[in-house]
Design a protein around this motif. Structure first.
Motif, PDB file in Angstrom:
ATOM      1  N   GLU A  86      15.439  56.879  31.558  1.00  0.00           N
ATOM      2  CA  GLU A  86      15.781  55.857  30.472  1.00  0.00           C
ATOM      3  C   GLU A  86      16.528  56.327  29.162  1.00  0.00           C
ATOM      4  OE1 GLU A  86      13.154  53.102  27.285  1.00  0.00           O
ATOM      5  OE2 GLU A  86      12.193  54.105  28.974  1.00  0.00           O
ATOM      6  N   ARG A  87      15.871  57.574  28.868  1.00  0.00           N
ATOM      7  CA  ARG A  87      16.360  58.374  27.763  1.00  0.00           C
ATOM      8  C   ARG A  87      18.013  58.405  27.917  1.00  0.00           C
ATOM      9  NH1 ARG A  87      14.221  63.802  25.008  1.00  0.00           N
ATOM     10  NH2 ARG A  87      15.730  63.859  23.241  1.00  0.00           N
ATOM     11  N   LYS A  88      18.236  59.022  29.100  1.00  0.00           N
ATOM     12  CA  LYS A  88      19.843  59.294  29.195  1.00  0.00           C
ATOM     13  C   LYS A  88      20.767  58.050  29.215  1.00  0.00           C
ATOM     14  CE  LYS A  88      23.202  61.349  32.555  1.00  0.00           C
ATOM     15  NZ  LYS A  88      23.728  62.308  31.464  1.00  0.00           N
ATOM     16  N   ILE A  89      20.234  56.877  29.590  1.00  0.00           N
ATOM     17  CA  ILE A  89      20.991  55.685  29.540  1.00  0.00           C
ATOM     18  C   ILE A  89      21.177  55.328  28.259  1.00  0.00           C
ATOM     19  CG2 ILE A  89      20.942  53.417  30.459  1.00  0.00           C
ATOM     20  CD1 ILE A  89      21.523  55.368  32.735  1.00  0.00           C
ATOM     21  N   ARG A  90      19.854  55.440  27.444  1.00  0.00           N
ATOM     22  CA  ARG A  90      20.269  54.863  25.923  1.00  0.00           C
ATOM     23  C   ARG A  90      21.060  55.759  25.323  1.00  0.00           C
ATOM     24  NH1 ARG A  90      16.111  51.523  24.185  1.00  0.00           N
ATOM     25  NH2 ARG A  90      14.257  51.036  25.722  1.00  0.00           N
ATOM     26  N   GLU A  91      20.984  57.286  25.480  1.00  0.00           N
ATOM     27  CA  GLU A  91      21.734  58.303  24.924  1.00  0.00           C
ATOM     28  C   GLU A  91      23.183  57.821  25.194  1.00  0.00           C
ATOM     29  OE1 GLU A  91      20.279  62.078  26.127  1.00  0.00           O
ATOM     30  OE2 GLU A  91      18.634  62.039  24.533  1.00  0.00           O
ATOM     31  N   VAL A  92      23.753  57.765  26.323  1.00  0.00           N
ATOM     32  CA  VAL A  92      25.110  57.609  26.699  1.00  0.00           C
ATOM     33  C   VAL A  92      25.655  56.198  25.915  1.00  0.00           C
ATOM     34  CG1 VAL A  92      26.669  56.524  28.536  1.00  0.00           C
ATOM     35  CG2 VAL A  92      24.968  58.397  29.062  1.00  0.00           C
ATOM     36  N   LEU A  93      24.619  55.121  25.969  1.00  0.00           N
ATOM     37  CA  LEU A  93      25.241  53.990  25.232  1.00  0.00           C
ATOM     38  C   LEU A  93      25.478  54.230  23.545  1.00  0.00           C
ATOM     39  CD1 LEU A  93      22.901  51.152  26.969  1.00  0.00           C
ATOM     40  CD2 LEU A  93      25.560  51.384  26.689  1.00  0.00           C
ATOM     41  N   HIS A  95      26.068  56.947  22.375  1.00  0.00           N
ATOM     42  CA  HIS A  95      27.381  57.575  22.370  1.00  0.00           C
ATOM     43  C   HIS A  95      28.462  56.956  22.238  1.00  0.00           C
ATOM     44  CE1 HIS A  95      30.063  61.287  22.704  1.00  0.00           C
ATOM     45  NE2 HIS A  95      30.627  60.458  23.740  1.00  0.00           N
ATOM     46  N   ILE A  96      28.429  56.105  23.183  1.00  0.00           N
ATOM     47  CA  ILE A  96      29.654  54.989  23.611  1.00  0.00           C
ATOM     48  C   ILE A  96      30.016  54.305  21.869  1.00  0.00           C
ATOM     49  CG2 ILE A  96      30.652  53.306  24.518  1.00  0.00           C
ATOM     50  CD1 ILE A  96      29.342  54.351  27.123  1.00  0.00           C
ATOM     51  N   MET A 174      18.655  44.654  27.261  1.00  0.00           N
ATOM     52  CA  MET A 174      20.114  45.125  27.809  1.00  0.00           C
ATOM     53  C   MET A 174      20.832  43.961  28.066  1.00  0.00           C
ATOM     54  SD  MET A 174      20.703  47.714  31.266  1.00  0.00           S
ATOM     55  CE  MET A 174      20.053  46.478  32.351  1.00  0.00           C
ATOM     56  N   ASP A 175      22.307  44.048  27.931  1.00  0.00           N
ATOM     57  CA  ASP A 175      22.996  42.875  28.386  1.00  0.00           C
ATOM     58  C   ASP A 175      24.078  43.240  28.957  1.00  0.00           C
ATOM     59  OD1 ASP A 175      24.591  44.068  26.106  1.00  0.00           O
ATOM     60  OD2 ASP A 175      23.600  43.480  24.663  1.00  0.00           O
ATOM     61  N   PHE A 176      24.973  42.401  29.204  1.00  0.00           N
ATOM     62  CA  PHE A 176      26.248  42.493  29.891  1.00  0.00           C
ATOM     63  C   PHE A 176      27.362  43.452  29.390  1.00  0.00           C
ATOM     64  CE2 PHE A 176      25.511  38.375  32.205  1.00  0.00           C
ATOM     65  CZ  PHE A 176      24.614  38.923  33.535  1.00  0.00           C
ATOM     66  N   VAL A 177      27.350  43.462  28.102  1.00  0.00           N
ATOM     67  CA  VAL A 177      28.271  44.465  27.172  1.00  0.00           C
ATOM     68  C   VAL A 177      27.648  45.890  27.706  1.00  0.00           C
ATOM     69  CG1 VAL A 177      29.158  45.321  25.075  1.00  0.00           C
ATOM     70  CG2 VAL A 177      28.562  42.788  25.485  1.00  0.00           C
ATOM     71  N   ASP A 178      26.496  46.165  27.476  1.00  0.00           N
ATOM     72  CA  ASP A 178      25.960  47.362  27.957  1.00  0.00           C
ATOM     73  C   ASP A 178      26.461  47.697  29.338  1.00  0.00           C
ATOM     74  OD1 ASP A 178      24.622  47.410  25.458  1.00  0.00           O
ATOM     75  OD2 ASP A 178      22.652  46.580  26.341  1.00  0.00           O
ATOM     76  N   LEU A 179      26.148  46.792  30.224  1.00  0.00           N
ATOM     77  CA  LEU A 179      26.340  47.249  31.698  1.00  0.00           C
ATOM     78  C   LEU A 179      27.869  47.513  31.938  1.00  0.00           C
ATOM     79  CD1 LEU A 179      24.071  44.622  33.378  1.00  0.00           C
ATOM     80  CD2 LEU A 179      23.755  47.097  33.372  1.00  0.00           C
ATOM     81  N   GLN A 180      28.652  46.850  31.385  1.00  0.00           N
ATOM     82  CA  GLN A 180      30.209  47.049  31.453  1.00  0.00           C
ATOM     83  C   GLN A 180      30.339  48.273  30.951  1.00  0.00           C
ATOM     84  OE1 GLN A 180      33.135  44.974  32.677  1.00  0.00           O
ATOM     85  NE2 GLN A 180      33.138  47.384  32.935  1.00  0.00           N
ATOM     86  N   LEU A 181      29.973  48.790  29.764  1.00  0.00           N
ATOM     87  CA  LEU A 181      30.093  50.152  29.363  1.00  0.00           C
ATOM     88  C   LEU A 181      29.522  51.353  30.116  1.00  0.00           C
ATOM     89  CD1 LEU A 181      29.500  49.365  25.605  1.00  0.00           C
ATOM     90  CD2 LEU A 181      31.823  49.885  26.739  1.00  0.00           C
ATOM     91  N   LEU A 182      28.555  51.021  30.821  1.00  0.00           N
ATOM     92  CA  LEU A 182      27.806  52.134  31.705  1.00  0.00           C
ATOM     93  C   LEU A 182      28.722  51.928  33.046  1.00  0.00           C
ATOM     94  CD1 LEU A 182      24.072  51.124  31.368  1.00  0.00           C
ATOM     95  CD2 LEU A 182      25.305  53.080  30.511  1.00  0.00           C
ATOM     96  N   ALA A 183      29.252  51.022  33.649  1.00  0.00           N
ATOM     97  CA  ALA A 183      29.884  50.815  34.484  1.00  0.00           C
ATOM     98  C   ALA A 183      31.377  51.927  34.400  1.00  0.00           C
ATOM     99  CB  ALA A 183      30.581  49.625  35.134  1.00  0.00           C
ATOM    100  N   ARG A 184      31.855  51.909  33.346  1.00  0.00           N
ATOM    101  CA  ARG A 184      32.993  52.544  32.837  1.00  0.00           C
ATOM    102  C   ARG A 184      32.702  54.063  32.832  1.00  0.00           C
ATOM    103  NH1 ARG A 184      35.840  48.526  28.590  1.00  0.00           N
ATOM    104  NH2 ARG A 184      36.617  46.946  30.086  1.00  0.00           N
ATOM    105  N   TYR A 185      31.604  54.241  32.205  1.00  0.00           N
ATOM    106  CA  TYR A 185      31.285  55.852  31.897  1.00  0.00           C
ATOM    107  C   TYR A 185      30.715  56.303  33.143  1.00  0.00           C
ATOM    108  CZ  TYR A 185      28.810  59.717  29.720  1.00  0.00           C
ATOM    109  OH  TYR A 185      28.498  60.844  29.225  1.00  0.00           O
ATOM    110  N   PHE A 186      29.854  55.784  34.113  1.00  0.00           N
ATOM    111  CA  PHE A 186      29.334  56.521  35.339  1.00  0.00           C
ATOM    112  C   PHE A 186      30.231  56.237  36.320  1.00  0.00           C
ATOM    113  CE2 PHE A 186      25.087  55.974  32.789  1.00  0.00           C
ATOM    114  CZ  PHE A 186      24.951  57.408  32.594  1.00  0.00           C
ATOM    115  N   ARG A 201      29.577  41.250  38.424  1.00  0.00           N
ATOM    116  CA  ARG A 201      29.912  42.532  38.981  1.00  0.00           C
ATOM    117  C   ARG A 201      30.808  43.133  37.802  1.00  0.00           C
ATOM    118  NH1 ARG A 201      31.583  42.844  44.880  1.00  0.00           N
ATOM    119  NH2 ARG A 201      29.231  42.663  45.259  1.00  0.00           N
ATOM    120  N   PHE A 202      30.380  44.307  37.635  1.00  0.00           N
ATOM    121  CA  PHE A 202      31.174  45.251  36.574  1.00  0.00           C
ATOM    122  C   PHE A 202      31.594  46.557  37.402  1.00  0.00           C
ATOM    123  CE2 PHE A 202      27.653  43.333  34.423  1.00  0.00           C
ATOM    124  CZ  PHE A 202      28.503  42.386  33.362  1.00  0.00           C
TER     125      PHE A 202
END
Length: 262
Positions: A86-93, A95-96, A174-186, A201-202
């Motif tokens: 959970e911490r890593k996911i939050r840190e990535v967001l 950071h972005i 968490m929202d769809f904007v977060d998920l779109q950014l996570l899809a691109r980052y990972f 789907r993202f």
């Protein structure tokens, strides 16, 4: 495909949702498990960011298993041995979001305002300028892990709460904007299924689609009324003939008649 109940059941579902949304969430989880033959954690998850972390961990393990089964020697990639949390996911967001120039922050604020899952839409913000005024507050709230809250009762009370006049920290959803950014980052394909709506789907960046490593993860989440869960590893086959080669009876009828005895 949208997961829609029979029309005559629509009123009952509405009443159930008003009384206890967790009942429909349990129904959705069971439904998705049966459809995709996947497992979902039995324990309730602390937050949606944990659901994403669990799904990415399962995807990473499956990717390594597949490569090993195929005998494909692959160079070590960043994150192959790192557990998602959970911490890593939050840190990535964080950071972005913090690295974006002002014009991009405004675009993100516009998207969040239009996103029904975001804290700003739930709080009925009426303008992008108002969202931007509270942007730093939002990022501050995003830093708090679930364990940061004192106890389970306080954690539940502050989950998905709306900002008050004092702008105290709350547990933001968490929202769809977060998920779109996570899809691109990972470099992940993220599918989200809900009741009575088309699955969303993202995908990774379009520039990644031509690379050899265009999509490193494929995860599937289910959500309803602010609750999230990941679809994890496949369930074991419940029938001995699952995946087996069989011979059909000679007296097949209907559309299967041509396959009789084969």
């Amino acid at each position: 495909t949208a997961l829609r109940p029979p029309r005559e059941a629509a009123m009952d579902i509405s009443r159930i949702n008003e009384k206890d949304p967790s009942v429909l969430f349990d129904i959705l989880k069971g439904w998705m498990c049966d459809v995709f033959q996947r497992k979902i954690p039995d324990r309730p998850l602390a937050c949606p960011f944990e659901a994403v972390a669990l799904a990415l961990n399962e995807s990473r393990r499956q990717r390594l298993r597949d490569n090993a089964a195929l005998g494909q020697a692959r160079e070590h990639q960043p994150g192959d041995e790192e557990e998602f949390t959970e911490r890593k996911i939050r840190e990535v967001l964080l950071h972005i979001y913090r690295q974006q120039p002002p014009e991009m922050v405004r675009s993100l604020a516009e998207n969040k305002l239009a996103d029904c899952l975001s804290i700003f839409a739930r709080a009925k913000y009426r303008s992008v300028d108002r969202v931007l005024q509270h942007w730093d507050w939002y990022l501050h709230c995003l830093t708090f892990e679930t364990k940061s809250w004192v106890d389970a009762s306080q954690s539940e009370q502050t989950f998905n709460c709306l900002p008050d006049d004092n702008m105290a920290a709350v547990r933001v959803p968490m929202d769809f904007v977060d998920l779109q950014l996570l899809a691109r980052y990972f470099k992940a394909q993220i599918t989200v299924s809900t009741l009575q709506k088309e699955a969303v789907r993202f995908l990774p960046e379009k520039t990644d689609l031509d690379s050899d490593d265009m999509c490193r993860h494929c995860i599937h989440l289910v959500t309803h009324a602010g609750k999230w869960a990941p679809l994890l590893d496949p369930r074991p086959a419940e029938h001995k003939l699952f995946g087996a080669l069989v011979e059909l009876d000679d007296e097949m009828r209907g559309s299967l008649e041509a396959f009789g005895g084969k």
